[in-house]
Write an enzyme that holds these catalytic residues in place. Structure first.
Site, mmCIF file in Angstrom:
data_model
loop_
_atom_site.group_PDB
_atom_site.id
_atom_site.type_symbol
_atom_site.label_atom_id
_atom_site.label_comp_id
_atom_site.label_asym_id
_atom_site.label_seq_id
_atom_site.Cartn_x
_atom_site.Cartn_y
_atom_site.Cartn_z
ATOM 1 N N LYS A 54 48.162 19.982 36.835
ATOM 2 C CA LYS A 54 47.331 19.233 35.884
ATOM 3 C C LYS A 54 47.815 17.792 35.775
ATOM 4 O O LYS A 54 47.015 16.854 35.820
ATOM 5 C CB LYS A 54 47.359 19.901 34.499
ATOM 6 C CG LYS A 54 46.486 21.145 34.436
ATOM 7 C CD LYS A 54 46.629 21.913 33.129
ATOM 8 C CE LYS A 54 45.912 23.248 33.255
ATOM 9 N NZ LYS A 54 46.103 24.155 32.124
ATOM 10 N N GLN A 110 49.018 24.677 26.795
ATOM 11 C CA GLN A 110 49.067 25.672 27.872
ATOM 12 C C GLN A 110 49.340 27.062 27.292
ATOM 13 O O GLN A 110 50.267 27.245 26.504
ATOM 14 C CB GLN A 110 50.151 25.273 28.891
ATOM 15 C CG GLN A 110 50.195 26.137 30.125
ATOM 16 C CD GLN A 110 48.930 26.044 30.989
ATOM 17 O OE1 GLN A 110 48.244 25.022 31.001
ATOM 18 N NE2 GLN A 110 48.599 27.108 31.690
ATOM 19 N N ASP A 133 39.736 21.884 26.657
ATOM 20 C CA ASP A 133 39.697 23.253 27.184
ATOM 21 C C ASP A 133 38.404 23.962 26.743
ATOM 22 O O ASP A 133 38.012 24.962 27.339
ATOM 23 C CB ASP A 133 40.882 24.057 26.617
ATOM 24 C CG ASP A 133 41.928 24.395 27.657
ATOM 25 O OD1 ASP A 133 41.584 24.448 28.854
ATOM 26 O OD2 ASP A 133 43.088 24.615 27.266
HETATM 27 N N1 GUN Z 1 46.589 29.328 30.884
HETATM 28 C C1 GUN Z 1 45.971 29.839 31.974
HETATM 29 N N2 GUN Z 1 44.785 29.221 32.166
HETATM 30 C C2 GUN Z 1 44.644 28.324 31.171
HETATM 31 C C3 GUN Z 1 43.634 27.366 30.829
HETATM 32 O O1 GUN Z 1 42.591 27.245 31.471
HETATM 33 N N3 GUN Z 1 43.890 26.612 29.727
HETATM 34 C C4 GUN Z 1 45.021 26.751 28.988
HETATM 35 N N4 GUN Z 1 45.162 25.976 27.923
HETATM 36 N N5 GUN Z 1 45.971 27.617 29.281
HETATM 37 C C5 GUN Z 1 45.789 28.388 30.354
#
Ligand code: GUN
Length: 314
Positions: A54, A110, A133
């Site tokens: 990311k 996350q 998100d």
């Molecule tokens: N953990 C695994 N996939 C994701 C996601 O798409 N967003 C977030 N915030 N955490 C994750």
């Protein structure tokens, strides 16, 4: 004829180039770039690899990238995390600071979080206008209403819709069958495909673990979206000839040694038997290299969108 592959790896490159160009234009005109905060608590190895990707992607497209906490290792000082035993109150206070920070357009926490922290409370503390998100109940509601009400669609469903559209698959009047009813993929993609508008206007069915005859529904699908988390769940005989098959499954079924790096890597399998399905479908996404690369790409798109909303140019 074998199916046409819809490659997330290729579509990602197109979209990231579009975003990079737009970021440079906005910087020239308005003197600002999108700001993305990624909050990582502890050092879960899977979370570290997601977050690393990311922040690399955010840098690539010209965003300002921020992470609270201390560097996890010396080789990558940008990659930081908050202590695994941080209190819920301290984490909520950190989010609140970013909610108030004008240079921040997107906040991503996350998941998963350590067990002593209430995940729902944390996600609900993010300002819905910075919730890139798309997990906050306000954004879930906005998505349900549809049209101009929508601010941020969750990233994986947004990526799926983008792939279908860019592959040139007709969605209007199409029978869409979604396998799986998760809050992150199944429910939102079903909702998005039935809305009025381009890339949607479909007739949608959701099937799940309690559905009586899953195969009969799948056989009707012009567009079959599978997000069940069960390797090879969808059998080739369930696929309508010429259908568009989107496989969201990422199932680790073993390990192998990478020819490139010599390191151990996971063997991944989708929810669809790819080798057999590609001989029947018209379009299909592989695993890996299909839907996977789209999620982070759409996170970048949502963060750019957040700045554009703020500037009144969305
Ligand atoms: N953990 C695994 N996939 C994701 C996601 O798409 N967003 C977030 N915030 N955490 C994750």
């Amino acid at each position: 004829m074998p199916a046409k592959l819809i490659l997330g790896t290729e579509i990602r490159e197109q979209i990231l180039e579009e975003i990079t160009k737009e970021v440079a234009e906005i910087k020239g005109k308005h003197g600002v770039v999108p700001g993305l905060v990624t909050i990582l608590v502890g050092a879960n190895p899977a979370s570290i690899s997601y977050v690393t990707l990311k922040i690399q992607t955010a840098h690539r497209v010209g965003f300002k990238e921020m992470m609270p906490g201390k560097p996890i290792n010396e080789s990558n000082p940008d990659l930081k995390s908050l202590p695994v035993d941080i209190s819920e109150a301290d984490l909520l206070a950190t989010i609140d600071n970013y909610n108030k920070d004008d240079s921040v357009n997107g906040i991503l926490v996350q998941l998963p979080l350590p067990k002593h922290i209430d995940e729902k409370k944390v996600l609900n503390a993010i300002d819905p206008d910075k919730d890139v998100d798309g997990f906050h109940p306000v954004n879930v509601g906005r998505l349900m209403i549809g049209g101009s009400e929508v601010k941020f669609a969750p990233c994986t469903p947004a990526g799926i819709q983008e792939m279908i559209v860019r592959a040139g698959v007709e969605t209007s009047g199409a029978e869409v069958v979604v396998v799986g009813r998760s809050n992150i993929v199944g429910k939102p993609i079903a909702n998005m495909m039935l809305q009025k508008g381009p890339g949607a206007n479909s007739t949608v069915t959701i099937v799940h673990t309690r559905t009586k005859d899953m195969a009969s529904h799948c056989k009707r699908a012009d567009i079959l979206i599978v997000a069940a988390g069960v390797p090879d769940l969808v059998k080739p005989e369930w696929i309508k000839p010429g259908a568009c098959v989107i496989d969201v499954g990422v199932n680790r079924v073993g390990e192998k040694v990478s020819e490139k790096t010599g390191k151990k890597i996971a063997i991944l399998k989708g929810d669809v038997n790819f080798d057999a399905a590609k001989e029947i479908a018209g379009y299909i996404t592989p695993v890996p290299g299909g839907v996977g690369p789209m999620t982070i790409t759409m996170l970048m798109k949502n963060t750019l969108k957040s700045l554009k909303f703020k500037l009144g140019i969305a």
